[in-house]
Design a protein around this motif. Structure first.
Motif: not given
Length: 329
Positions: A68-92
């Motif tokens: 539905g978004r038409g894009d993926v952050q972090g290549n669709g990984t667990v880390i990428g999900f957390m980045q998008l869901h919690e609005n943090v960087d990889v370290k966060g």
């Protein structure tokens, strides 16, 4: 000798599955494959009626795509999900996952066991939702009223757009220690009905046990704030949504009773609590996702037309705080 866990992106990829991560945030699949390696969800990032969020186990790791978004952050990984869901960087993202699953990597998870043929017909016991995984190693050292830490004020005012002067009445500055490493940290604490603290900062999301509770584990529970008008109650999914309403209304108190679930799995606990009162109106502020929709529906079924959902106020956003962060008021 137990080897030390290295919390990096490989650790997250190898030890945390997307289904259990989504369940941690209250999202359940709408449908799945018979093999149990492919799931469809109502998107965690917006309100929708048809599932467009897909996750599957491929090439030894879990990947996801939000069509539905038409894009993926972090290549669709667990880390990428957390980045998008919690609005943090990889370290966060790694810090949050470390606190959510601190002992992961030392044992096989229930999710992994269920995928093994040997355990196909074996009942596996879920962990107690009232306790926080690994929370026993995190010990409160000091509690101060209000918000006494600049970094925490920055997190509230900067990341969450919350007026910290209005929020300080309900929050505590908590210093806690990781007894395994000896390191100490500060976090925001919001007390629940068991006397323990629902905690949040940029890198930590969890529950810490009250120093006075020596004979039990940390207890997940609802929070209750009495108001002057006890014929009405406002029910929030998380305390950041409650603080969002205070910020938008520019007030330190609401005239009605307030209940915060602190976790969607506390909805039945909240229902029992509400039944002990004689509320005439019950305003609900649940998330615009599948879990929030199910919780709203459950409240309406159990409590009837006294339930007045308020999620239309932030339609198009995951929750009320997300709406506030984007400046739409």
């Amino acid at each position: 000798m137990t080897s030390k866990i290295i919390y990096n992106t490989d650790w997250a990829k190898e030890n945390i599955s997307m289904p259990e991560l989504l369940r941690w945030f209250g999202h359940e699949p709408v449908r799945s494959s018979q093999r149990g390696n492919e799931y469809w969800y109502i998107s965690p990032f917006r309100y929708e009626k048809e599932p467009s969020f897909h996750t599957s186990y491929l090439g030894g790791k879990w990947i996801w795509n939000d069509f539905g978004r038409g894009d993926v952050q972090g290549n669709g990984t667990v880390i990428g999900f957390m980045q998008l869901h919690e609005n943090v960087d990889v370290k966060g993202a790694l810090q949050l996952l470390k606190n959510m699953f601190p002992n992961r990597g030392q044992a096989v998870s229930l999710e992994a066991l269920r995928l093994m043929p040997l355990f196909k017909n074996v009942e596996l016991i879920e962990p107690n939702i009232f306790s926080s995984e690994g929370s026993e190693r995190l010990v409160i050292q000091n509690i101060k009223e209000g918000i006494q830490n600049r970094a925490l004020i920055g997190y509230l005012a900067g990341d969450r757009k919350i007026d910290h002067k209005l929020a300080k009445r309900y929050l505590r500055t908590i210093q806690y220690e990781n007894t395994e490493t000896g390191q100490r940290y500060h976090t925001l604490g919001f007390v629940n009905e068991s006397g323990d603290y629902e905690c949040r900062d940029k890198y930590f999301k969890g529950i810490l046990k009250s120093p006075s509770a020596t004979d039990r584990k940390a207890a997940k529970d609802i929070s209750y704030i009495p108001g002057n008008d006890q014929s009405r109650v406002a029910v929030f999914e998380g305390f950041m949504d409650f603080l969002t309403v205070l910020t938008i209304k520019k007030t330190e108190v609401l005239p009605v009773d307030v209940i915060v679930l602190n976790m969607v799995n506390m909805r039945k606990r909240a229902l029992d609590f509400i039944r002990s009162f004689t509320y005439e109106q019950i305003y609900t502020f649940f998330d615009n996702d599948r879990a929030g929709e199910k919780t709203t529906q459950l409240f309406a079924e159990e409590l009837g037309d006294r339930v007045l959902p308020q999620n239309h106020l932030y339609r198009g956003f995951k929750d009320y705080n997300h709406y506030l962060q984007k400046g739409y008021f």
